[in-house]
Design an enzyme around this catalytic site. Structure first.
Site, PDB file in Angstrom:
ATOM      1  CB  THR A  70      -1.178  -0.057   0.966  1.00  0.00           C
ATOM      2  OG1 THR A  70       0.004  -0.109   2.108  1.00  0.00           O
ATOM      3  CG2 THR A  70      -1.977  -1.414   1.401  1.00  0.00           C
ATOM      4  CG  ASP A 128       0.605  -2.381  10.497  1.00  0.00           C
ATOM      5  OD1 ASP A 128       1.154  -1.977   8.748  1.00  0.00           O
ATOM      6  OD2 ASP A 128      -0.678  -3.218  10.166  1.00  0.00           O
ATOM      7  CE  LYS A 140      -0.477  17.133   6.270  1.00  0.00           C
ATOM      8  NZ  LYS A 140       0.528  17.006   5.967  1.00  0.00           N
ATOM      9  CE1 TYR A 219     -16.137  10.691  43.366  1.00  0.00           C
ATOM     10  CE2 TYR A 219     -18.966  10.830  42.499  1.00  0.00           C
ATOM     11  CZ  TYR A 219     -17.739  10.453  43.599  1.00  0.00           C
ATOM     12  OH  TYR A 219     -17.975  10.273  44.924  1.00  0.00           O
ATOM     13  CG  HIS A 281      -8.773   5.988  52.414  1.00  0.00           C
ATOM     14  ND1 HIS A 281      -9.198   6.851  52.054  1.00  0.00           N
ATOM     15  CD2 HIS A 281      -9.501   6.183  53.775  1.00  0.00           C
ATOM     16  CE1 HIS A 281     -10.786   7.180  52.336  1.00  0.00           C
ATOM     17  NE2 HIS A 281     -10.778   7.337  53.509  1.00  0.00           N
TER      18      HIS A 281
END
Length: 529
Positions: A70, A128, A140, A219, A281
């Site tokens: 390609t 690749d 792009k 959150y 914690h």
């Protein structure tokens, strides 16, 4: 450039063929001409779809074992040409370059190849080149070209085309372009990280970091902080790969604490007996071994049952009904275990706010990796702490050597201390923590806090004396003065494990001898900030 760009011609070249045939059919039904390569073209033709080989477009055959197919102006020109630029259009006409409106590419399975432990040359062959080049070119030019790199976006592509009469929207193309660049960035990060390790480069000049979104979170640590959970592709048993059987979504703090809990409990080989860790914690508030899981849980809970409320529980063996019954007696946020039997699941089903996670196994705590921490303007990177000591590594430095029972508890306490925030002090007795002091600016304060917690639990349990009497104590780093050690002795500790290495080691050893303590040095510290 318009908001909507018709999709008339598509290039499909994928390593992962999942969903390819259905996508090809959907595109063909909408009048899209299909271009493809190698195995992708063969898969599409198998179901009767008309496909044009890229080699027909380039007038060059695939060569060099498929390395070159390609990388050609008739491919990249078709992807990069600005359709509203007369010079670009003229160049396309002059050189016989047809526009490519849609690129569907996923990459050679480099990450999977590395994960399988392939050798260096095999990994290199699975990098690749043509795929990333096409993806970057198409992304792009997202004003005119839609770029799809993930199988899960196939349905969204068809839906967007149907909503826009065979075209794609500008918003969709922009979102796809961002995903495309993130994919090539992650791919390059995987290659560069692997190569640094393969060639023994500990501090490469440039580092790249990448992740894949696992879930958006409500959150972060606090409600005003946005957060998300990303995975890094490492197949390690834990919260990132676990199956959630019930309960609402995990929060940021849930994930952080659950990871801490499971990594700690994995320090204890299930073949040597059940172990339970309770975390609050990101710090242990109770860790224990036992002859059964339920016994280990009760012992861990007895260390600090107040802090355990709303905590995270990790098990090193499959959760059973008896243990689930005990856990269900107090509010718990998350339970994580290698597996859970049907009885345990049924018991937890009545606790709608409790999350149950199973992982299929335990992580190997001796397998390393990298940890990352952002600082202003940069990133701190280090090896994961996989430091390990055994009986043979310990140096007895006092007149009295530990008894066998003390030595077993010392090694247990040392494993726990590795997972406690510095300054860390851990009292243990009979294979269970009985006092934990974490995250203090002064080591002697950690000694005092851990002892005070033990006193509070003795009162709550109706004991005549705190369980620190006759315990051992672990310190994640050396005692800089004898005061911390003497505080531990006053709390009832009879043996000490610490790294050693202080300029006042002789003073600390003398104090231990005077107090009748046994003490061993590990030669290794476990700071955890």
């Amino acid at each position: 450039m318009t908001d909507q760009t018709p999709v008339r011609r598509a290039l499909l070249s994928v390593s992962d063929k999942t969903g390819l045939v259905d996508l090809g059919r959907a595109l063909a039904e909408r009048g899209v001409e299909l271009l493809s390569t190698g195995g992708s073209a063969a898969a599409l033709r198998t179901v009767g779809l008309t496909v044009k080989d890229v080699a027909e477009i380039t007038e060059f055959p695939e060569m060099m074992d498929g390395r070159v197919k390609t990388l050609h102006p008739r491919v990249h020109g078709g992807l990069l040409a600005l359709r509203d630029n007369p010079d670009h259009v003229a160049a396309m006409e002059e050189h016989g370059i047809g526009p490519i409106d849609l690129l569907v590419v996923n990459l050679y399975p480099f990450e999977e190849t590395v994960a399988k432990g392939a050798d260096y040359d095999t990994c290199i062959e699975n990098i690749d080149i043509g795929g990333p080049a096409m993806i970057r070119a198409a992304a792009k030019n997202h004003g005119f070209v839609t770029t799809i790199v993930d199988v899960q976006d196939y349905d969204a592509l068809i839906a967007d085309m149907d909503a826009n009469d065979g075209a794609t929207s500008d918003a969709f193309r922009k979102a796809c372009a961002q995903t495309a660049y993130a994919r090539t960035g992650a791919y390059d990060a995987a290659v560069s990280t692997w190569m640094a390790a393969a060639i023994g480069e500990k501090t490469p000049r440039r580092r790249a970091f990448a992740g894949t979104l696992a879930q958006g979170l409500r959150y972060g640590e606090n409600p005003h902080q946005h957060a998300a959970f990303y995975t890094n592709g490492v197949e390690r048993a834990g919260v990132a790969t676990a199956t959630q059987h019930q309960g609402k979504e995990l929060s940021y703090n849930n994930i952080n604490d659950t990871d801490a809990a499971f990594e700690l409990v994995a320090e204890f080989d299930p073949a040597q007996g059940p172990a339970v860790a309770i975390i609050k914690h990101a710090n242990p508030c109770g860790v224990a071994r036992g002859t059964s899981l339920v016994e280990a849980y009760k012992a861990a809970l007895a260390c600090d049952s107040t802090s355990a409320f709303g905590g995270i529980i990790a098990l090193n063996q499959p959760l059973d009904g008896a243990t689930a019954t005990e856990i269900a007696k107090i509010f718990t946020e998350v339970v994580i275990a290698p597996e859970a039997d049907d009885e345990a699941k049924a018991i937890f089903a009545a606790k709608k706010n409790l999350r149950l996670l199973t992982t299929g196994g335990l992580p190997d705590v001796r397998v390393g990796g990298l940890t990352y921490r952002p600082v202003a303007g940069g990133m701190l990177v280090q090896d994961k702490d996989v430091g390990f000591v055994d009986f043979a590594d310990l140096k007895v430095v006092t007149k009295r050597a530990p008894t066998d029972a003390e030595m077993a508890d010392l090694l247990f306490a040392w494993k726990v201390a590795k997972h406690v925030k510095s300054n860390a002090i851990v009292y243990c007795k009979d294979g269970a923590t009985v006092g934990v002091g974490a995250g203090q600016m002064s080591r002697v304060d950690s000694c005092r806090i851990a002892a005070r917690k033990a006193e509070d639990m003795a009162e709550a349990l109706g004991l005549a004396q705190p369980l620190t009497i006759g315990s051992v104590v672990a310190s994640d780093a050396f005692f800089p003065f004898s005061d911390g050690l003497l505080t531990a002795a006053a709390a009832g500790a009879t043996a000490v494990i610490q790294p050693g290495g202080s300029m006042r080691d002789d003073e600390v050893i003398a104090a231990a001898d005077e107090a009748g303590l046994a003490m061993v040095f590990t030669g290794m510290r476990h700071f955890r900030h």
